[in-house]
Design an enzyme around this catalytic site. Structure first.
Site, PDB file in Angstrom:
ATOM      1  N   GLY A  10       0.813  -1.217   0.000  1.00  0.00           N
ATOM      2  CA  GLY A  10       0.000   0.000   0.000  1.00  0.00           C
ATOM      3  C   GLY A  10       0.844   1.262   0.000  1.00  0.00           C
ATOM      4  O   GLY A  10       2.080   1.218   0.066  1.00  0.00           O
ATOM      5  N   VAL A  12       1.157   3.662   2.332  1.00  0.00           N
ATOM      6  CA  VAL A  12       1.904   3.866   3.578  1.00  0.00           C
ATOM      7  C   VAL A  12       2.957   2.780   3.742  1.00  0.00           C
ATOM      8  O   VAL A  12       4.094   3.047   4.134  1.00  0.00           O
ATOM      9  CB  VAL A  12       0.956   3.917   4.788  1.00  0.00           C
ATOM     10  CG1 VAL A  12       1.751   3.977   6.095  1.00  0.00           C
ATOM     11  CG2 VAL A  12       0.026   5.123   4.697  1.00  0.00           C
ATOM     12  N   SER A  38      -1.910 -10.471  -3.021  1.00  0.00           N
ATOM     13  CA  SER A  38      -0.605  -9.871  -3.302  1.00  0.00           C
ATOM     14  C   SER A  38       0.560 -10.801  -2.966  1.00  0.00           C
ATOM     15  O   SER A  38       1.708 -10.481  -3.266  1.00  0.00           O
ATOM     16  CB  SER A  38      -0.438  -8.568  -2.508  1.00  0.00           C
ATOM     17  OG  SER A  38      -1.375  -7.596  -2.925  1.00  0.00           O
ATOM     18  N   ARG A  97      -5.951   2.949  18.900  1.00  0.00           N
ATOM     19  CA  ARG A  97      -5.587   4.292  19.359  1.00  0.00           C
ATOM     20  C   ARG A  97      -6.235   4.697  20.675  1.00  0.00           C
ATOM     21  O   ARG A  97      -5.602   5.290  21.536  1.00  0.00           O
ATOM     22  CB  ARG A  97      -5.916   5.324  18.272  1.00  0.00           C
ATOM     23  CG  ARG A  97      -5.008   5.230  17.057  1.00  0.00           C
ATOM     24  CD  ARG A  97      -5.465   6.168  15.961  1.00  0.00           C
ATOM     25  NE  ARG A  97      -4.682   6.003  14.739  1.00  0.00           N
ATOM     26  CZ  ARG A  97      -5.070   6.414  13.554  1.00  0.00           C
ATOM     27  NH1 ARG A  97      -6.242   7.039  13.414  1.00  0.00           N
ATOM     28  NH2 ARG A  97      -4.306   6.217  12.495  1.00  0.00           N
ATOM     29  N   CYS A 126      -3.056  10.869  11.019  1.00  0.00           N
ATOM     30  CA  CYS A 126      -2.104  11.760  10.352  1.00  0.00           C
ATOM     31  C   CYS A 126      -2.331  13.232  10.706  1.00  0.00           C
ATOM     32  O   CYS A 126      -1.373  13.962  11.003  1.00  0.00           O
ATOM     33  CB  CYS A 126      -2.169  11.555   8.838  1.00  0.00           C
ATOM     34  SG  CYS A 126      -3.842  11.518   8.168  1.00  0.00           S
ATOM     35  N   GLN A 153      -7.141  18.120   3.637  1.00  0.00           N
ATOM     36  CA  GLN A 153      -6.405  16.870   3.607  1.00  0.00           C
ATOM     37  C   GLN A 153      -6.266  16.277   2.202  1.00  0.00           C
ATOM     38  O   GLN A 153      -7.221  16.198   1.436  1.00  0.00           O
ATOM     39  CB  GLN A 153      -7.050  15.854   4.559  1.00  0.00           C
ATOM     40  CG  GLN A 153      -6.954  16.312   6.004  1.00  0.00           C
ATOM     41  CD  GLN A 153      -7.540  15.338   7.013  1.00  0.00           C
ATOM     42  OE1 GLN A 153      -8.196  15.756   7.966  1.00  0.00           O
ATOM     43  NE2 GLN A 153      -7.317  14.049   6.824  1.00  0.00           N
ATOM     44  N   HIS A 234      -1.131  17.154   4.046  1.00  0.00           N
ATOM     45  CA  HIS A 234      -2.276  17.754   4.734  1.00  0.00           C
ATOM     46  C   HIS A 234      -1.918  19.157   5.247  1.00  0.00           C
ATOM     47  O   HIS A 234      -0.792  19.394   5.702  1.00  0.00           O
ATOM     48  CB  HIS A 234      -2.688  16.905   5.935  1.00  0.00           C
ATOM     49  CG  HIS A 234      -3.270  15.571   5.584  1.00  0.00           C
ATOM     50  ND1 HIS A 234      -3.620  15.203   4.298  1.00  0.00           N
ATOM     51  CD2 HIS A 234      -3.582  14.506   6.369  1.00  0.00           C
ATOM     52  CE1 HIS A 234      -4.117  13.970   4.314  1.00  0.00           C
ATOM     53  NE2 HIS A 234      -4.099  13.530   5.557  1.00  0.00           N
TER      54      HIS A 234
END
Length: 329
Positions: A10, A12, A38, A97, A126, A153, A234
């Site tokens: 991906g 990131v 993948s 988180r 982010c 963003q 961003h």
């Protein structure tokens, strides 16, 4: 130093690979992991191509560190499996988180709260990361009462399909419906799903994560998050009400002394942060620093960062570097 990258194909994940190489992280064995479709594909790292493997294969190799960027549901399922084998997990999704037992870390702000037993570590949102990097010195010197933030963003925050959609629309074609409306020549005041309180999930992430990272539940935060047709990073307009008064020149100096923050603030020469110039850089850029004359002890500023780097991959790798510096991996 066996390192797994979960979600290696991906946006990131591929940025994490580049950063591990750029920052010369001491990887002795790289284990790229992705979805079943993948497996068998290749990813580049330090001049070699590495074969993407399955999760089961990665676990059998017993990595000491796993950097996750594969979505919340994947993290909820897989992070405990890596934790069981004693592997440190730095997770870029929202899964952990706000979990009361998991640390939410921006190393320059609160890396010191990490302990050896914290095997699953959350990487913040982010837009939150770049904001708290600027809030930290303000909090240290003046105390913070309230933050009002509006974000602008990049489509890279949504992923590769969103980047393709923007480019297709810009070329006169039709996108694949990643967003509910066209993104080129448009602005969408809608990131993530709407909540019952009228805010989006992205907006509530900024509210809740800021207080957790800063270690102060009394800070009041309100956010409006907006998607714009940009690919470099961003941007945020931030209004900070502080407990003490300040001098603008002193604030600029204090922000410039914050590791990872660059002050770009010279209005006379039209110098201010922009995503075009933040792209590919690890620092958070702040400018348009000025007093809000509508109420006491309040500051306006403009914050920009590359959301794939400091907003995601760089912060995750910096957490890994902290773990290594402590001798835990």
């Amino acid at each position: 130093m066996r390192v797994a990258i979960v979600g290696a194909t991906g946006l990131v994940g591929s940025t994490m690979l580049r950063l591990l190489e750029e920052r010369n992280f001491p990887v002795t064995e790289l284990i790229p992991v992705a979805s079943e479709r993948s497996v068998g594909s290749k990813v580049p790292f330090k001049g070699q191509d590495y074969t993407v493997v399955s999760v089961a294969d990665a676990l059998s190799r017993k990595p000491v560190l796993a950097l996750f960027s594969a979505g919340g549901s994947t993290s909820l399922e897989l992070a405990p499996k890596f934790e069981e084998i004693g592997c440190y997990v730095v997770d870029n999704s929202s899964a952990w988180r706000m979990h009361p037992d998991k640390k939410l870390i921006v190393p320059e702000v609160n890396g010191n709260v990490l302990m050896k037993e914290d095997l699953v570590i959350a990487n913040p949102n982010c837009s939150t990361i770049q904001m708290v990097m600027v809030l930290q010195p303000l909090y240290k010197y003046y105390g913070i009462k309230r933050v009002v933030v509006s974000t602008y963003q990049s489509v890279t925050g949504t992923g590769q399909k969103a980047v393709k959609e923007l480019l297709d629309e810009r070329a006169g074609g039709k996108g694949d419906g990643v967003y509910p409306y066209p993104i080129d020549m448009n602005v969408l005041p809608h990131i993530d799903v709407f909540q019952d309180n009228g805010y989006t999930k992205e907006e509530m992430k900024m509210v809740l994560e800021t207080c957790k990272i800063m270690g102060d539940s009394k800070i009041r935060v309100t956010a409006t998050t907006v998607r714009v047709p940009v690919m470099g990073g961003h941007s945020e307009s931030v209004n900070v009400e502080m407990e003490k008064d300040f001098d603008e020149a002193t604030v600029r100096r204090q922000l410039a002394e914050m590791p990872g923050v660059t002050v770009t603030d010279n209005p006379a020469n039209n110098e201010y942060p922009m995503p075009l110039y933040a792209a590919g850089k690890d620092d958070v850029f702040v400018g348009r620093i000025r007093r809000d004359y509508s109420q006491p002890n309040t500051l306006n500023c403009w914050i920009v960062a590359d959301n794939l780097r400091k907003g995601a991959a760089t912060n995750a790798v910096q957490i890994a570097e902290y773990l290594h510096a402590q001798g835990w991996i």
